[in-house]
Write an enzyme that holds these catalytic residues in place. Structure first.
Site, PDB file in Angstrom:
ATOM      1  N   GLY A 239       0.765  -1.240   0.000  1.00 50.93           N
ATOM      2  CA  GLY A 239       0.000   0.000   0.000  1.00 50.93           C
ATOM      3  C   GLY A 239       0.791   1.282   0.000  1.00 50.93           C
ATOM      4  N   GLU A 273       4.378  -6.303   1.990  1.00 44.61           N
ATOM      5  CA  GLU A 273       3.944  -6.743   0.664  1.00 44.61           C
ATOM      6  C   GLU A 273       3.853  -5.577  -0.319  1.00 44.61           C
ATOM      7  OE1 GLU A 273       0.070  -8.411   1.415  1.00 44.61           O
ATOM      8  OE2 GLU A 273       0.867 -10.245   2.317  1.00 44.61           O
ATOM      9  N   PRO A 274       4.920  -4.841  -0.519  1.00 48.75           N
ATOM     10  CA  PRO A 274       4.835  -3.675  -1.405  1.00 48.75           C
ATOM     11  C   PRO A 274       4.807  -4.078  -2.885  1.00 48.75           C
ATOM     12  CG  PRO A 274       7.095  -4.023  -0.765  1.00 48.75           C
ATOM     13  CD  PRO A 274       6.300  -5.052  -0.033  1.00 48.75           C
ATOM     14  N   ARG A 276       3.420  -1.355  -5.729  1.00 48.28           N
ATOM     15  CA  ARG A 276       3.586  -0.050  -6.365  1.00 48.28           C
ATOM     16  C   ARG A 276       4.883   0.658  -5.945  1.00 48.28           C
ATOM     17  NH1 ARG A 276      -1.040   2.797  -7.922  1.00 48.28           N
ATOM     18  NH2 ARG A 276      -2.210   1.450  -6.524  1.00 48.28           N
ATOM     19  N   ARG A 312      -5.320   2.971 -15.864  1.00 49.08           N
ATOM     20  CA  ARG A 312      -5.432   3.727 -14.616  1.00 49.08           C
ATOM     21  C   ARG A 312      -6.087   5.106 -14.766  1.00 49.08           C
ATOM     22  NH1 ARG A 312      -2.130   5.223 -11.571  1.00 49.08           N
ATOM     23  NH2 ARG A 312      -3.052   4.512  -9.653  1.00 49.08           N
ATOM     24  N   CYS A 342     -11.980   2.630 -29.132  1.00 46.94           N
ATOM     25  CA  CYS A 342     -13.297   3.219 -29.365  1.00 46.94           C
ATOM     26  C   CYS A 342     -14.072   3.355 -28.062  1.00 46.94           C
ATOM     27  CB  CYS A 342     -14.062   2.384 -30.380  1.00 46.94           C
ATOM     28  SG  CYS A 342     -13.152   2.301 -31.918  1.00 46.94           S
ATOM     29  N   GLU A 343     -13.628   4.272 -27.221  1.00 49.36           N
ATOM     30  CA  GLU A 343     -14.249   4.588 -25.929  1.00 49.36           C
ATOM     31  C   GLU A 343     -13.863   6.027 -25.608  1.00 49.36           C
ATOM     32  OE1 GLU A 343     -15.924   2.670 -23.586  1.00 49.36           O
ATOM     33  OE2 GLU A 343     -15.709   0.724 -24.587  1.00 49.36           O
ATOM     34  N   TYR A 371       0.687  -1.743 -12.051  1.00 60.58           N
ATOM     35  CA  TYR A 371      -0.708  -1.773 -12.519  1.00 60.58           C
ATOM     36  C   TYR A 371      -0.839  -1.134 -13.899  1.00 60.58           C
ATOM     37  CZ  TYR A 371      -0.958  -2.853  -7.617  1.00 60.58           C
ATOM     38  OH  TYR A 371      -0.715  -3.421  -6.399  1.00 60.58           O
TER      39      TYR A 371
HETATM   40  C1  PLP Z   1      -2.430  -5.423  -4.126  1.00 63.03           C
HETATM   41  C2  PLP Z   1      -1.914  -6.004  -2.873  1.00 63.03           C
HETATM   42  C3  PLP Z   1      -0.673  -5.606  -2.370  1.00 63.03           C
HETATM   43  C4  PLP Z   1       0.186  -4.558  -3.011  1.00 63.03           C
HETATM   44  O1  PLP Z   1      -0.357  -3.287  -2.957  1.00 63.03           O
HETATM   45  P1  PLP Z   1       0.526  -2.014  -3.373  1.00 63.03           P
HETATM   46  O2  PLP Z   1      -0.356  -0.866  -3.142  1.00 63.03           O
HETATM   47  O3  PLP Z   1       0.884  -2.188  -4.806  1.00 63.03           O
HETATM   48  O4  PLP Z   1       1.729  -2.019  -2.500  1.00 63.03           O
HETATM   49  C5  PLP Z   1      -0.224  -6.218  -1.209  1.00 63.03           C
HETATM   50  N1  PLP Z   1      -0.961  -7.164  -0.577  1.00 63.03           N
HETATM   51  C6  PLP Z   1      -2.161  -7.562  -1.038  1.00 63.03           C
HETATM   52  C7  PLP Z   1      -2.917  -8.598  -0.309  1.00 63.03           C
HETATM   53  C8  PLP Z   1      -2.674  -7.004  -2.199  1.00 63.03           C
HETATM   54  O5  PLP Z   1      -3.873  -7.394  -2.644  1.00 63.03           O
END
Ligand code: PLP
Length: 418
Positions: A239, A273-274, A276, A312, A342-343, A371
């Site tokens: 996140g 869990e990064p 982005r 995005r 075509c949107e 993404y």
């Molecule tokens: C999408 C996701 C992430 C990564 O999110 P980022 O915003 O890209 O860091 C981590 N854990 C889980 C469970 C996710 O679904």
């Protein structure tokens, strides 16, 4: 921070001119800077070096094998959300004991693959999943380590589509259900509850939502330990935000500083869990101007790259910085940069001040590493873009451009070709 810069009127990725890459590999083209994602991974890894930790890169942000392989070599694990991502992470050489698996709808086949591979942890999102996973593990004859993914009901203060830790989101076990989940898990012999997990959203700019979630998590850890579950790790999800425009996201060190006091005394291995944060700034999308069109007081620059390459802007209202790849003289004019699909939602940027671009110019879309390709599609029967990985002076094709033949490859109602 990234390794894209301008010199002598050209955009460079590390020591390679982006225009040369477009000549060589064609457009639309995704270009990734290895130095950039390496540095982002290392910064986060180093920031948490004072506690036992594991950085599990979120494969869904960008699952290219070349990128996964490099991150795996740096010591990254993988956070996966499907069987397909497990296949890719393993094929990229990421060891199973560094893979954690989240997701609200894991099928039996996916769970069986995870158990057979021997992954580190399945992040279970509901009580039914516990029961199914236990059956699957028993039938394979293995015990599977699991964590409860809880929903801490906190507001991540991000785009509505990017929040995952509110009670009304589909993700995680609600706090009031944790007791029941613990009771069920206690009698399932093929499961071993070893951790607690949460992921509250994406593009989170401040530490406060994490702190709020961690305060909830600490209570759950205490609750589970009191019932005899070891809780060896705490997974705080991904996140972390990146800068698309004028945002001021946290650095890895600031993030660490802001939350570590809520983690240290728990004596857990911290999992992050990064997605982005690592790969977002490391990627750009390059398109070429097909036509320029003036209509209704608007100037449309029509690229060969569109929403099927980068969804995005229309999906999240995301603002990605746009620039010409090679400097073009002339005063900036308000420009809508659109794609060929075509949107009316097919745009990369609206009302941008850009120099007067002409047919054949290339345009770069910044911060497209996360993404971007991962959410691309063949909509309008458009073959997907190629992807190139740059390391210093070297550029390596890590995904070839799809062809019109690829559009036919999986279909079964073919008549013999001409
Ligand atoms: C999408 C996701 C992430 C990564 O999110 P980022 O915003 O890209 O860091 C981590 N854990 C889980 C469970 C996710 O679904």
């Amino acid at each position: 921070m990234d390794y894209f810069h301008r010199k002598d009127g050209h955009l460079w990725c590390e020591e390679v001119r982006v225009g040369d890459l477009a000549d060589r590999f064609g457009t639309p083209l995704y270009v990734y800077s290895q130095r950039t994602f390496t540095e982002h991974f290392r910064k986060l890894d180093a920031a948490f070096s004072d506690v036992p930790h594991l950085v599990c890169y979120s494969v869904k942000a960008n699952g290219n094998l070349g990128i996964l392989r490099e991150l795996g070599r740096l010591g990254a694990g993988a956070d996966i959300v499907s069987g397909g991502e497990l296949v890719k992470a393993r094929r990229a050489g990421i060891p199973a004991d560094r893979i954690v698996y989240s997701g609200v709808g894991k099928t039996r086949a996916e769970l069986a693959l995870a158990v057979r591979e021997g992954i580190r942890c399945v992040n279970v999102e509901n009580v039914e999943e516990l029961e199914v996973l236990d059956e699957v593990a028993r039938s394979i004859g293995r015990r599977q380590a699991v964590a409860f993914r809880v929903n801490p009901d906190v507001d991540a203060h991000t785009h509505a589509h990017l929040t995952t830790g509110r009670r009304e989101n589909k993700f995680g076990i609600p706090l009031e259900e944790v007791g029941r989940a613990a009771e069920v898990a206690a009698r399932l012999e093929a499961l071993q509850v070893v951790g607690l997990d949460m992921h509250i959203g994406s593009q989170i700019l401040t530490p406060e939502p994490y702190r709020e979630a961690l305060r909830q998590a600490r209570e759950v850890v205490a609750f589970l330990r009191a019932r005899g579950f070891p809780v060896e790790h705490l997974d705080i999800g991904g996140g972390l935000a990146v800068r698309y425009d004028t945002e001021e996201p946290m650095t890895a060190d600031e993030f660490h500083e802001a939350i570590i006091h809520l983690v240290r005394d728990l004596e857990v291995t911290l999992i992050l869990e990064p997605g982005r944060f690592i790969i977002g700034p490391a990627g750009i999308l390059v398109g070429e101007v097909i036509f320029v069109k003036e209509a209704g007081n608007r100037r449309f620059v029509i690229l060969d790259a569109g929403m099927n390459d980068l969804i995005r802007p229309v999906l999240y209202g995301a603002h990605h910085r746009l620039e010409p790849v090679v400097d073009r003289p002339g005063d900036p004019v308000p420009t809508d940069v659109v794609g060929p699909v075509c949107e009316s939602g097919d745009f990369l940027g609206k009302d941008r001040r850009l120099p007067p671009l002409v047919r054949g110019d290339r345009v770069v879309v910044f911060t497209a590493g996360a993404y971007g390709f991962a959410m691309s599609s063949q909509y309008n029967q458009r073959p997907r873009a190629a992807e190139v990985l740059v390391d210093g002076t070297e550029a390596r094709l890590v995904r070839r451009r799809e062809t019109w033949e690829d559009l036919l490859a999986a279909e079964t109602d073919l008549i013999p070709g001409p």
